[in-house]
Design a protein around this motif. Sequence first.
Motif, short mmCIF file in Angstrom:
data_model
loop_
_atom_site.label_atom_id
_atom_site.label_comp_id
_atom_site.label_asym_id
_atom_site.label_seq_id
_atom_site.Cartn_x
_atom_site.Cartn_y
_atom_site.Cartn_z
N TYR A 145 59.09 -67.49 41.31
CA TYR A 145 59.22 -66.06 41.07
C TYR A 145 60.20 -65.43 42.03
CZ TYR A 145 54.88 -66.55 38.39
OH TYR A 145 53.94 -66.92 37.48
N ASN A 147 60.36 -62.02 43.85
CA ASN A 147 59.51 -60.85 44.06
C ASN A 147 60.19 -59.74 44.85
OD1 ASN A 147 57.16 -61.91 42.78
ND2 ASN A 147 56.83 -63.21 44.55
N ASP A 263 54.03 -59.96 38.38
CA ASP A 263 54.52 -60.99 39.29
C ASP A 263 53.78 -60.96 40.63
OD1 ASP A 263 56.26 -62.17 37.60
OD2 ASP A 263 58.07 -61.25 38.40
N GLY A 265 50.83 -62.44 41.21
CA GLY A 265 49.97 -63.59 41.39
C GLY A 265 48.50 -63.29 41.21
N ARG A 362 57.74 -68.04 32.91
CA ARG A 362 56.43 -67.56 33.31
C ARG A 362 55.35 -68.18 32.43
NH1 ARG A 362 59.36 -65.92 36.52
NH2 ARG A 362 59.43 -63.92 37.64
#
Length: 698
Positions: A145, A147, A263, A265, A362
């Motif tokens: 990812y 972030n 995003d 988690g 994803r």
Amino acid sequence: MSLGIFDARNFWRNAHGFFCAYSFSSWDLLLLILAVTHFMIFAVIGMSEKLVSSATQFPIYGPGRRVWVLAGMIFAATLMGWSIDQSTIVNLIDLWSYKREYNAQKLGDSQAKDYQNALLTAPSSGPDSPTSGHDLSSAHVDSGYVNSVVLPEKQNPAENLPNARQNVSGQAAIQGKASSGLDLEMLVQNVNHKEIGGGFGSKLEPQKVQGSAAPDDGQAGLDWVSVELEKNYSSNLLARWLAPGGEPCREAKTAEIRVEGLDDGKLFDFSTGNVHQIVFQTLDESARPQCTGGDYFEIDLSGESWKSRPPIKDYGNGTYSFTLQVHPDFPGMYNLTMILLYRHFEGLKYSPTRFVLDKQLRRIPIQFSRSESKLTDLHTCGESDFNRDIWAGRWTRHARNDSCDISDDGRYRCLDPNYPCSTPWCGGSLGLLESNGWVYSAHCSFKLFTVEDAWSCLHKRWIFLWGDSNHVDTVRNILFFFLGVPQLEVVTRRFDKNFTNPRDETQYVRFTNIFNGHWDMKGNYLGLDSLTNQDYRDTIRSYFNGSTVPDTLIFNSGLHDGVYWPNIRRFVGGAERAASYWAEVMEAPKKNGLEPPNFIFRSTVATGGYARTLAFNPSKMEAFNGVLLEKLRAKGIVSKVIDDFDMTWAWHFDNRCNDGVHYGRFPAKLVWKDGKIGHQYFADLMLGHVLLNAICVR
């Protein structure tokens, strides 16, 4: 010797036709270029006497330097031959000619606009397979990812798009219209981009959009998300495909995405019934935001008993959004899978395999919890329900037999044939579908036909089919599974035959199938261009010029078009010519005082597994479906639409339900494309039931 005036326009037109008609390898092109180069060399040598006198004034023409110049020309030609293929030449010629046409059209449009102004002053598959499971993560690598990226602060990206709807609220919001494919119009229930966190630079929390409140009597509820084909689809697609450069990021390639609000988690809890809009930004290899669109994402929402394709919107500036909606009957854990298959329209290229990415970006777990919101109940499909150009359906599961094994004849009889459908998801016996509990529904649900129902529907009818070899599978499966007719050997690419009910000889139906992959039944990969053969055209016309004509025409532009047409602009022209031809065919019965056939457009399937990366990939086929349907609609000949692309989408991520290009291959207990014994065939059986609903709807 005089060669006359050089006509550049005819030269490029002839060159384009030459390279489209013949398939050249890089070595063929190398030899061609070397031959031309050698001709140029001999021409230069032949002029050597004329140049000797100039050698002292122009040293470049000296004998020594001339050898090096000629050697350099040969070396450059060799490099060109290694780097050029057929599609490159075709696209370069098309681009050159398109710019000339575009400039002329732009001038004409400008003049028309000035005149108008003057008048005015005087807009995966998911975790579960049919019987066991698919795991998309095993086939795709996630690179992690990103972030730390701040998205561009643009509160309403729809302002940059023509025909985009803004400030959705009130009664208009109840329609819940969204978008799927290449930039279709979106209208989401009571969602305003300004309301989602105040802009793309802020955090997007999971939205529990309530939509329009249900009346107090509880008799109505929220509408389903639906999809519309964009107005002027073909011309807008061409404009985006050939948009000029200029922006710093236009040449950058999408490598990652930033999904606002998802995003972190964490496990996200969404409410059932409501519409949830998710916005994401594409990023290049340096994690910088992209400023262009055209990327093709495969998005899948799958739970234990639910599979659907969330409608997606391309805003053309690197920002995308999609909508999630799950019925309150199906709470539980889901996986949201996002795959980047192609970047910036590269799936539309003549040879797209070189450009495929096929990267899972994803796989996000999402919890859908039951809410008080209610969705409008699905009704059984009626006549008007087949007017929708694009469907936004889902597959739902209402029974499951985990101990079901393949039979010796290759079939999966997992449920009793009389196992009933669950209201409102289908009508009739679910066991007839041999899907281990799965069934498809869209904006309405479908009746599943018994043998008696099917014969009652088709008795005395004449069904004419024109399309690719998937039609052959569908006709064979209708005859065998629906009508109980064992004469399968007669179902070929081209046949015309009456079939009688084995249980009642007074009942009969006529099927005529004409393959459109090529005018020669042994050929392939012409598609719509097969209509350029006069004998083939006359053969089709002959079925519509007599005293009796088919009462139903099932029309499909098949996968062969994906192989034949060098680019989207050429296909648009082919679709226009095909639509004109079929409009003439449909007029013929009227001249004889007869009713024209009921014209059913069936969209081309979403190719599966390995075939997702080939010339007939889902990106190209979805665009071709939209273009051809638009052209046929413009001629006013389409009666009904069946969106088989949407029906097959949930099962196109691997080859369990298809061999790549066919979803209805006859059952057999043999090694299948994926290495397993047997295969699933219920997606095509579902299509058969939907076709009978469309043919016999009251």
